[in-house]
Write a protein that holds these residues in place. Structure first.
Motif, PDB file in Angstrom:
ATOM      1  N   ALA A 190      15.237  24.641  29.645  1.00  0.00           N
ATOM      2  CA  ALA A 190      15.386  23.371  28.994  1.00  0.00           C
ATOM      3  C   ALA A 190      15.392  22.393  29.624  1.00  0.00           C
ATOM      4  N   GLY A 191      15.930  21.098  29.348  1.00  0.00           N
ATOM      5  CA  GLY A 191      15.934  19.884  29.864  1.00  0.00           C
ATOM      6  C   GLY A 191      14.957  18.871  29.808  1.00  0.00           C
ATOM      7  N   SER A 192      13.565  19.174  29.833  1.00  0.00           N
ATOM      8  CA  SER A 192      12.764  18.148  29.718  1.00  0.00           C
ATOM      9  C   SER A 192      11.333  18.535  29.013  1.00  0.00           C
ATOM     10  N   LEU A 193      10.811  17.665  28.189  1.00  0.00           N
ATOM     11  CA  LEU A 193       9.466  17.964  27.710  1.00  0.00           C
ATOM     12  C   LEU A 193       8.505  18.040  28.778  1.00  0.00           C
ATOM     13  N   TYR A 194       8.546  17.346  29.902  1.00  0.00           N
ATOM     14  CA  TYR A 194       7.656  17.181  30.743  1.00  0.00           C
ATOM     15  C   TYR A 194       7.535  18.788  31.563  1.00  0.00           C
ATOM     16  N   LEU A 195       8.785  19.432  31.756  1.00  0.00           N
ATOM     17  CA  LEU A 195       8.933  20.743  32.096  1.00  0.00           C
ATOM     18  C   LEU A 195       8.269  21.810  31.087  1.00  0.00           C
ATOM     19  N   ALA A 240       1.464   7.529  34.398  1.00  0.00           N
ATOM     20  CA  ALA A 240       2.060   7.306  33.092  1.00  0.00           C
ATOM     21  C   ALA A 240       2.378   8.430  32.082  1.00  0.00           C
ATOM     22  N   ASP A 241       3.485   8.734  31.781  1.00  0.00           N
ATOM     23  CA  ASP A 241       3.638   9.822  30.893  1.00  0.00           C
ATOM     24  C   ASP A 241       2.830  11.237  31.157  1.00  0.00           C
ATOM     25  N   GLY A 242       2.538  11.326  32.371  1.00  0.00           N
ATOM     26  CA  GLY A 242       1.841  12.605  32.762  1.00  0.00           C
ATOM     27  C   GLY A 242       0.442  12.905  32.294  1.00  0.00           C
ATOM     28  N   GLU A 252       7.832  18.486  37.974  1.00  0.00           N
ATOM     29  CA  GLU A 252       6.651  17.826  38.252  1.00  0.00           C
ATOM     30  C   GLU A 252       6.236  16.442  38.000  1.00  0.00           C
ATOM     31  N   GLY A 253       6.063  15.579  39.322  1.00  0.00           N
ATOM     32  CA  GLY A 253       5.897  14.313  38.886  1.00  0.00           C
ATOM     33  C   GLY A 253       6.853  13.194  38.509  1.00  0.00           C
ATOM     34  N   HIS A 254       8.220  13.924  38.438  1.00  0.00           N
ATOM     35  CA  HIS A 254       9.032  13.179  38.149  1.00  0.00           C
ATOM     36  C   HIS A 254      10.443  13.086  38.983  1.00  0.00           C
ATOM     37  N   GLY A 280      15.445  21.931  34.222  1.00  0.00           N
ATOM     38  CA  GLY A 280      14.823  20.906  34.815  1.00  0.00           C
ATOM     39  C   GLY A 280      14.993  19.707  33.967  1.00  0.00           C
ATOM     40  N   MET A 281      15.940  18.790  34.541  1.00  0.00           N
ATOM     41  CA  MET A 281      16.278  17.514  33.986  1.00  0.00           C
ATOM     42  C   MET A 281      15.953  16.369  34.612  1.00  0.00           C
TER      43      MET A 281
END
Length: 440
Positions: A422-427, A2-4, A381-383, A354-355
């Motif tokens: 850009a595109g994702s806080l996970y990225l 969850a949430d990495g 990664e992971g999504h 990466g979105m």
């Protein structure tokens, strides 16, 4: 997971593994479980220092950063609860200015999870309870809470009487949660979003808001009236404008002329102004003009139009290439990026994107379109994320790469002027980690 959520500390990771088994929050929005969890751990939310509660679609994190900077510039100490984290879970909980220590974090999470196992809290609810425990047990002068999702049913909304509440810029995001069918809610999507965010309003507590279109402002005003909150919208009780390279703020207490925020992007002046308004319309702590002035340069908020510094990832590119990182993923974020890069030449920005698959790439690509030289699609990664095939028909060259580092190796051969990741806080988190530029 969850949430990495992850940690290199074994005791913390043990508890994060337990958190990973909890629901991320889908289909369980509401305050019933968080109330029950808080009761089990001694109701720490009733023993917090003065609370500043911030909701919004875009800008709430930056508003919290300006709040913290101004409070600390005054010589006071502030707790901060924010989400998601970028690299380390500890980023979510800042105690009196410093990120929470691993051993304490592990103990708090264990306590919350042990006490509430039969309640089955969500990931965010358990995390919120741990944060509130830490805040209640650690001395500070103020507590800044960033809403995780929406406002009305968010776990942070358990706090009964904040010093001030604030609403930043609004837009469409988290549709599956915030626009799910529910009787008695507004039909128009943007009005529904405003209604959900206005749910943080509390009786006799100032509710400071940015300017919204008339139907959105109306529903916020109605909700504030129903809860007996002190509704203080921008443009009436307070306002701010940028001219002559300064931020000019005014309210009934007077005027302030301040430097522009050091945080990049013209939208940051709006976020700073909201933070100033929140602090000047409450009576729990006093913040001086000198502290506001210092806060304009002190405030930091990673992965929001962040210029990457020298590191293993950034240094793949030529030294004179401007390299930016942003975790925005909706239309408001795309428009903010376009405003920031307005002076760039057409066709000068190489976009590494990466979105997540449930987000619309057009939200970022559309506003930047004239400026884009190429698009390199990378996984998150992971999504589940968009792939190169989703960009068929693009008017600029599109390629893919296994990660941001490999993308930059190819882009570097073209001697780029500007690179935007850009595109994702996970990225963004993986980029900061790869560049050894950890948020602190």
């Amino acid at each position: 997971m969850a949430d990495g959520a992850r940690s290199d500390h074994p005791a913390v990771q043990k508890q994060l593994d337990r958190l990973s088994l909890l629901s991320p929050g889908r289909d369980v929005l509401g305050l019933e479980r968080i109330r029950a969890v808080m009761e089990r751990v001694g109701n720490p939310h009733l023993s917090l220092p003065p609370v500043f509660h911030v909701a919004g679609t875009n800008g709430k994190g930056s508003t919290c950063a300006f709040l913290r900077a101004a409070i600390e510039a005054e010589g006071l100490k502030a707790h901060v609860y924010s989400s998601p984290h970028l690299v380390r879970f500890n980023e979510r909980i800042r105690l009196a200015g410093a990120l929470i220590e691993d051993e304490y974090l592990a103990a708090l999470l264990a306590h919350v999870l042990d006490a509430s196992e039969d309640i089955n809290p969500s990931f965010f609810e358990a995390t919120t309870a741990a944060a509130m425990l830490a805040f209640a047990e650690t001395s500070a002068d103020a507590c800044i809470l960033e809403v995780g999702l929406g406002g009305r049913l968010d776990a942070t909304n358990i706090v009964p009487a904040p010093a001030a509440t604030g609403m930043a810029a609004l837009g469409i995001d988290h549709e599956a949660f915030l626009l799910s069918p529910e009787g008695g809610t507004p039909a128009d999507p943007m009005v529904r979003i405003a209604w959900e965010k206005a749910g943080i309003a509390k009786s006799d507590v100032p509710l400071l808001t940015q300017k919204y279109r008339d139907d959105m402002a109306k529903v916020v005003a109605e909700h504030a009236a129903a809860t007996h909150a002190k509704y203080l919208p921008r443009g009436e009780n307070w306002d701010a404008a940028v001219y002559d390279d300064q931020l000019h703020y005014r309210d009934e207490r007077g005027k302030l002329t301040l430097p522009l925020p050091a945080l990049p992007g013209p939208h940051q002046a709006d976020n700073a102004a909201l933070a100033i308004a929140m602090l000047r319309h409450q009576h729990e702590i006093e913040v001086s003009e000198a502290a506001f002035r210092a806060a304009m340069g002190w405030a930091q908020w990673p992965a929001r139009l962040q210029k990457l510094s020298s590191g293993p990832l950034r240094d793949i590119l030529p030294r004179d290439t401007e390299t930016w990182l942003d975790g925005g993923h909706n239309v408001n974020a795309g428009e903010a990026l376009a405003a920031h890069f307005d002076s760039c030449a057409d066709g000068s920005i190489h976009l590494v994107l990466g979105m997540l698959a449930n987000k619309d790439p057009a939200a970022i690509v559309g506003p930047l379109k004239p400026k884009i030289a190429s698009i390199t699609v990378v996984p998150v990664e992971g999504h589940e994320a968009h792939e190169m095939a989703d960009f068929v028909g693009s008017e600029v060259p599109v390629s893919d790469a296994p990660n941001a580092m490999e993308a930059l190796k190819v882009i570097a051969t073209q001697k780029p002027e500007t690179v935007m990741i850009a595109g994702s806080l996970y990225l963004a988190g993986t980029v900061l980690e790869a560049n050894r530029q950890l948020p602190d």
